[in-house]
Design an enzyme around this catalytic site. Structure first.
Site, PDB file in Angstrom:
ATOM      1  N   CYS A 164       0.885  -1.178   0.000  1.00 13.48           N
ATOM      2  CA  CYS A 164       0.000   0.000   0.000  1.00 13.48           C
ATOM      3  C   CYS A 164       0.911   1.213   0.000  1.00 13.48           C
ATOM      4  O   CYS A 164       1.141   1.841   1.028  1.00 13.48           O
ATOM      5  CB  CYS A 164      -0.880  -0.003   1.242  1.00 13.48           C
ATOM      6  SG  CYS A 164      -2.196  -1.211   1.160  1.00 13.48           S
ATOM      7  N   ASP A 192      -4.809  -3.631  -6.981  1.00 13.44           N
ATOM      8  CA  ASP A 192      -5.460  -3.881  -5.695  1.00 13.44           C
ATOM      9  C   ASP A 192      -4.597  -4.898  -4.943  1.00 13.44           C
ATOM     10  O   ASP A 192      -4.377  -6.015  -5.435  1.00 13.44           O
ATOM     11  CB  ASP A 192      -6.869  -4.429  -5.956  1.00 13.44           C
ATOM     12  CG  ASP A 192      -7.659  -4.616  -4.672  1.00 13.44           C
ATOM     13  OD1 ASP A 192      -7.039  -4.735  -3.593  1.00 13.44           O
ATOM     14  OD2 ASP A 192      -8.898  -4.644  -4.758  1.00 13.44           O
ATOM     15  N   CYS A 221      -1.130   3.725  11.148  1.00 18.34           N
ATOM     16  CA  CYS A 221      -0.930   4.975  11.877  1.00 18.34           C
ATOM     17  C   CYS A 221      -2.127   5.171  12.799  1.00 18.34           C
ATOM     18  O   CYS A 221      -2.932   6.079  12.612  1.00 18.34           O
ATOM     19  CB  CYS A 221      -0.781   6.145  10.909  1.00 18.34           C
ATOM     20  SG  CYS A 221      -0.415   7.658  11.810  1.00 18.34           S
TER      21      CYS A 221
HETATM   22  C1  LIG Z   1      -1.501   4.500   4.944  1.00 19.58           C
HETATM   23  S1  LIG Z   1      -1.450   4.813   3.251  1.00 19.58           S
HETATM   24  C2  LIG Z   1       0.175   4.291   2.840  1.00 19.58           C
HETATM   25  C3  LIG Z   1       1.235   5.325   3.102  1.00 19.58           C
HETATM   26  C4  LIG Z   1       2.539   5.010   2.429  1.00 19.58           C
HETATM   27  N1  LIG Z   1       3.029   3.702   2.820  1.00 19.58           N
HETATM   28  C5  LIG Z   1       3.599   6.047   2.686  1.00 19.58           C
HETATM   29  O1  LIG Z   1       4.441   5.848   3.581  1.00 19.58           O
HETATM   30  O2  LIG Z   1       3.603   7.070   1.997  1.00 19.58           O
HETATM   31  C6  LIG Z   1      -2.431   3.543   2.606  1.00 19.58           C
HETATM   32  C7  LIG Z   1      -2.510   3.511   1.096  1.00 19.58           C
HETATM   33  O3  LIG Z   1      -3.159   2.307   0.718  1.00 19.58           O
HETATM   34  C8  LIG Z   1      -3.885   2.543  -0.454  1.00 19.58           C
HETATM   35  N2  LIG Z   1      -4.853   1.434  -0.608  1.00 19.58           N
HETATM   36  C9  LIG Z   1      -6.093   1.343  -0.095  1.00 19.58           C
HETATM   37  N3  LIG Z   1      -6.635   0.151  -0.420  1.00 19.58           N
HETATM   38  C10 LIG Z   1      -5.721  -0.507  -1.144  1.00 19.58           C
HETATM   39  C11 LIG Z   1      -5.700  -1.778  -1.762  1.00 19.58           C
HETATM   40  N4  LIG Z   1      -6.736  -2.615  -1.691  1.00 19.58           N
HETATM   41  N5  LIG Z   1      -4.580  -2.135  -2.429  1.00 19.58           N
HETATM   42  C12 LIG Z   1      -3.516  -1.317  -2.502  1.00 19.58           C
HETATM   43  N6  LIG Z   1      -3.499  -0.081  -1.950  1.00 19.58           N
HETATM   44  C13 LIG Z   1      -4.579   0.305  -1.273  1.00 19.58           C
HETATM   45  C14 LIG Z   1      -4.479   3.906  -0.230  1.00 19.58           C
HETATM   46  O4  LIG Z   1      -4.848   4.499  -1.474  1.00 19.58           O
HETATM   47  C15 LIG Z   1      -3.293   4.629   0.456  1.00 19.58           C
HETATM   48  O5  LIG Z   1      -2.516   5.257  -0.514  1.00 19.58           O
END
Ligand SMILES: C[S@@+](CC[C@H](N)C(=O)[O-])C[C@H]1O[C@@H](n2cnc3c(N)ncnc32)[C@H](O)[C@@H]1O
Length: 478
Positions: free
Chosen positions: A290, A347, A417
């Site tokens: 993610c 995804d 977080c």
């Molecule tokens: C907490 S943020 C990650 C922050 C990142 N690791 C950073 O340090 O900059 C979570 C991310 O997961 C993405 N996300 C949500 N559902 C997801 C999925 N099913 N598969 C992949 N990414 C996903 C969101 O769009 C978001 O960008």
């Protein structure tokens, strides 16, 4: 009441305007700092804007700097943080429901109440400056309500509107520190039921956070970044610099050119912990499941590139960064350019890779963000407890996917977080019950960091560590 209710929602009505003042109002143009704070409140309410992105742009656009910028920030962010409690006070002072007021009037009242109760602005100045901001037709109403607010100070108002501390300690603290009660209860639970520490955790959300920078390994040394930014080295991450003053970190040359980034020291520590777990066997393929907007992927990419910023020929490491949202995947690609990172928009629960193919995997899962409330002033009122089931279902699915992606003997970091037990230990214990992984003691991977409780997972806290409340568990794939 048992905690501040969520802020009144917008319900504009044609007949909702305040009474006309019975004499011509003495109005001047509102001063620019208060105008900026007011416009920030309106943008957050009307467009669901993020305050921490909107305010810097507003300040730049209007040429506000120095004391004006600091005052606008204090008023705008302070009012957003305190909104639930301010509304509970206003509800006692207005002669009609808050959700029947025009949103412009409500924003002015919140700003005025914040100035009266939480700043040293003299009462007459707070009232008259707010009347200057409010729509002309509501000047008399705003004036009358704020005069009622000004009859008591903050502590006295808290005693008036909050449940007694002895009868409902969390309800009381929630009002005093302006958090929804469910958030106060989650902190209390995560802190093992320690009320004094819960109070410290709630209070920490209202202190202005330091900005943390990361000196990206191989691109700039931490000492050089500290010298260029005027900051101090962070206590634990070898790449962290903490800036205590205000200012726009995006204006620093090393941030503009990508040698450094804005990244909480706690976030850095979680990525570093994953990279530092000793592994048996190969260590060439890393996954960030993610990845958007790319903070941790960039740090992992820099570590993968090696100390000189050039992948070592003998054992080159590549990172696959996965992000579901297209615009965020583009941000990851921009941030990781030139590093051994491949970015795909996908995804994370629908694997686009061979199972068991990664040596290390990071799942920095979408979450409530309750660990970063001090950095996102409006977030505590936007989040709802009812968001949890959807998020925790996704967290479980993504964690199972991360585990399936790792090879036997590979390591997975589960990071959120948030200190909310539903997102931390409950997700973890459910997924560990599958029997596909063992939990490692993460604490030794956070060298020098004090107050990590009994493990095996690590929970950082703003009031203990000055970082966001990052949670990190390290799992070894069976
Ligand atoms: C907490 S943020 C990650 C922050 C990142 N690791 C950073 O340090 O900059 C979570 C991310 O997961 C993405 N996300 C949500 N559902 C997801 C999925 N099913 N598969 C992949 N990414 C996903 C969101 O769009 C978001 O960008």
């Amino acid at each position: 009441m048992t905690g501040p209710a969520p802020p009144a929602r917008r319900r504009p009505r044609p007949d909702s305007r305040g009474p006309r003042p019975n004499r011509p109002a003495q109005r001047r143009a509102a001063d620019p700092a208060r105008r900026a704070a007011y416009d920030l409140l309106r943008a957050v309410e009307e467009r669901d804007a993020y305050a921490n992105l909107t305010l810097p742009a507003l300040l730049r656009e209007r040429g506000l700097a120095g004391r004006d910028a600091a005052f606008a920030t204090e008023l705008g962010y302070g009012t957003l943080r305190a909104t639930g409690t301010l509304d509970a006070i206003l509800a006692r002072c207005a002669d009609r429901p808050l959700d029947a007021l025009d949103p412009e009037v409500l924003a002015a009242l919140r700003l005025g109440t914040y100035q009266l109760l939480r700043t040293r602005v003299p009462a007459h100045a707070a009232v008259s400056a707010t009347v200057d901001l409010a729509p002309r037709r509501a000047a008399g109403f705003v004036n009358a309500v704020l005069r009622r607010v000004a009859r008591q100070g903050w502590d006295s108002w808290v005693s008036t509107i909050a449940p007694p501390l002895a009868a409902d300690p969390l309800g009381h603290l929630a009002v005093r520190y302006a958090h929804p009660k469910w958030v106060a209860a989650a902190f209390h639970d995560a802190l093992g039921g320690d009320l004094a520490e819960t109070e410290a955790a709630l209070a920490a959300d209202d202190r202005r956070p330091e900005t943390h920078l990361v000196a990206r390994p191989g691109r700039i040394s931490r000492d050089r970044l500290a010298a260029l930014s005027g900051g101090e080295p962070g206590p634990w991450s070898p790449y962290a610099v903490r800036l205590s003053g205000g200012g726009d970190p995006g204006a620093l040359a090393p941030v503009r050119d990508g040698r450094a980034g804005v990244q909480d020291e706690g976030s850095q520590l979680t990525a570093l912990a994953l990279a530092a777990v000793p592994l048996d066997g190969p260590d060439r393929t890393w996954l960030d499941l993610c990845a958007g907007p790319g903070g941790k992927a960039t740090l992992l990419g820099c570590l993968a590139a090696g100390p000189a910023g050039v992948a070592e020929a003998a054992a080159p490491i590549r990172v696959l960064a996965v992000e579901k949202a297209a615009h965020r995947a583009r941000l990851v690609a921009a941030a990781t350019g030139g590093l051994p990172v491949d970015v795909i928009q996908a995804d994370g629960v629908v694997p686009a890779w061979r199972p068991g193919s990664f040596d290390r995997a990071l799942l920095d899962a979408p979450c409530t963000g309750l660990g970063a409330l001090r950095r996102r002033p409006e977030a505590r009122w936007r989040r709802r407890e009812s968001d949890l089931p959807r998020l925790t279902r996704l967290q479980r699915s993504l964690l199972r996917s991360a585990l399936a992606a790792a090879r036997p003997g590979g390591v997975i970091a589960y990071v959120v977080c948030s200190p909310h037990p539903a997102e931390t230990r409950e997700v973890l214990s459910d997924v560990l019950a599958d029997g596909t992984a063992d939990q490692l003691d993460a604490r030794p991977l956070f060298p020098g960091v004090p107050d990590l409780d009994d493990g095996p997972q690590v929970q950082l806290w703003p009031h203990r560590h000055g970082t966001d409340a990052m949670f990190c568990a390290l799992l070894l794939r069976r």
